[in-house]
Design a protein around this motif. Structure first.
Motif, PDB file in Angstrom:
ATOM      1  N   ILE A   1      73.618  29.688  58.225  1.00  0.00           N
ATOM      2  CA  ILE A   1      75.023  29.542  57.844  1.00  0.00           C
ATOM      3  C   ILE A   1      75.213  30.381  56.582  1.00  0.00           C
ATOM      4  O   ILE A   1      74.406  30.312  55.653  1.00  0.00           O
ATOM      5  CB  ILE A   1      75.360  28.057  57.589  1.00  0.00           C
TER       6      ILE A   1
ATOM      7  N   ARG B   1      82.833  32.792  63.222  1.00  0.00           N
ATOM      8  CA  ARG B   1      82.872  31.338  62.936  1.00  0.00           C
ATOM      9  C   ARG B   1      82.270  30.608  64.130  1.00  0.00           C
ATOM     10  O   ARG B   1      82.606  30.892  65.281  1.00  0.00           O
ATOM     11  CB  ARG B   1      84.318  30.878  62.741  1.00  0.00           C
ATOM     12  N   ASP B   2      81.390  29.641  63.862  1.00  0.00           N
ATOM     13  CA  ASP B   2      80.821  28.842  64.953  1.00  0.00           C
ATOM     14  C   ASP B   2      81.721  27.644  65.252  1.00  0.00           C
ATOM     15  O   ASP B   2      82.795  27.501  64.658  1.00  0.00           O
ATOM     16  CB  ASP B   2      79.372  28.423  64.647  1.00  0.00           C
ATOM     17  N   GLU B   3      81.277  26.770  66.140  1.00  0.00           N
ATOM     18  CA  GLU B   3      82.069  25.612  66.561  1.00  0.00           C
ATOM     19  C   GLU B   3      82.359  24.640  65.420  1.00  0.00           C
ATOM     20  O   GLU B   3      83.287  23.853  65.481  1.00  0.00           O
ATOM     21  CB  GLU B   3      81.416  24.889  67.747  1.00  0.00           C
ATOM     22  N   ASP B   4      81.550  24.696  64.338  1.00  0.00           N
ATOM     23  CA  ASP B   4      81.784  23.841  63.166  1.00  0.00           C
ATOM     24  C   ASP B   4      82.626  24.537  62.103  1.00  0.00           C
ATOM     25  O   ASP B   4      82.882  23.970  61.041  1.00  0.00           O
ATOM     26  CB  ASP B   4      80.447  23.421  62.546  1.00  0.00           C
ATOM     27  N   GLY B   5      83.014  25.791  62.392  1.00  0.00           N
ATOM     28  CA  GLY B   5      83.809  26.542  61.430  1.00  0.00           C
ATOM     29  C   GLY B   5      82.998  27.276  60.376  1.00  0.00           C
ATOM     30  O   GLY B   5      83.546  27.825  59.428  1.00  0.00           O
ATOM     31  N   ASP B   6      81.665  27.266  60.528  1.00  0.00           N
ATOM     32  CA  ASP B   6      80.790  27.953  59.580  1.00  0.00           C
ATOM     33  C   ASP B   6      80.629  29.410  59.977  1.00  0.00           C
ATOM     34  O   ASP B   6      80.656  29.754  61.160  1.00  0.00           O
ATOM     35  CB  ASP B   6      79.398  27.292  59.564  1.00  0.00           C
TER      36      ASP B   6
END
Length: 166
Positions: free
Chosen positions: A66, A93-98
């Motif tokens: 991240i 951005r990944d599924e967690d918004g990171d």
């Protein structure tokens, strides 16, 4: 003395041990051993005397750290880019918004498994594989995931499990 790591064999072995490692994780969460941090830290030291990350680099080949804004700003400066340009070039951005890398292996991984940006690498890379942190009980889910990525974590988990698999 470190030995070359067979990543294909490691991948098969770590996947086949995953059910047992899940049970171990649940047992550790339930029993909350008081000396868990100390045990992890001791095994971390021993394991990294035997395993050299440069013989493996599986984390860099298969997963993304991240990227915090401070990491992005620092690396953008290294490449003489604006932070927004660094993001557009290397991150999503990944599924967690990171923010994570758009590609694997890491674009900063050299042929010899060294890191092009080692001195300026993201915080997550500096701390990986997180087996020498405080409150290991609190990151057991992450540690379990890392048994599938890092042969050292797999070995540490196996050693811890010896006391609980009886």
């Amino acid at each position: 003395m470190s030995q070359k790591i067979d990543l294909q064999k490691f991948s098969q072995e770590s996947k086949s041990e995953l059910p047992a490692n899940k049970k171990l994780k649940e047992k550790l969460k339930k029993t909350k051993p008081k000396n868990l941090d100390e045990t992890f830290h001791q095994l971390h030291q021993q394991t990294f005397e035997e395993i050299d990350c440069l013989d493996c680099a599986n984390c860099c080949k298969t997963t993304s750290p991240i990227f915090l804004q401070t990491d992005i700003d620092r690396l953008a400066k290294v490449f003489r880019m604006k932070s927004s340009q660094f993001i557009d070039t290397y991150l999503r951005r990944d599924e967690d918004g990171d923010y994570v890398l758009t590609t694997a292996p890491c674009p900063f991984l050299n042929q010899d498994n060294t890191c092009l940006v080692y001195e300026d690498r993201p915080k997550a890379c500096r701390e990986y594989p997180h087996t020498d942190r405080k409150n290991m009980l609190g990151i057991l889910d992450l540690t379990l995931k890392n048994t599938l990525v890092c042969p050292a974590v797999f070995k540490i988990f196996y050693e811890i499990g010896k006391d609980y698999r009886k």
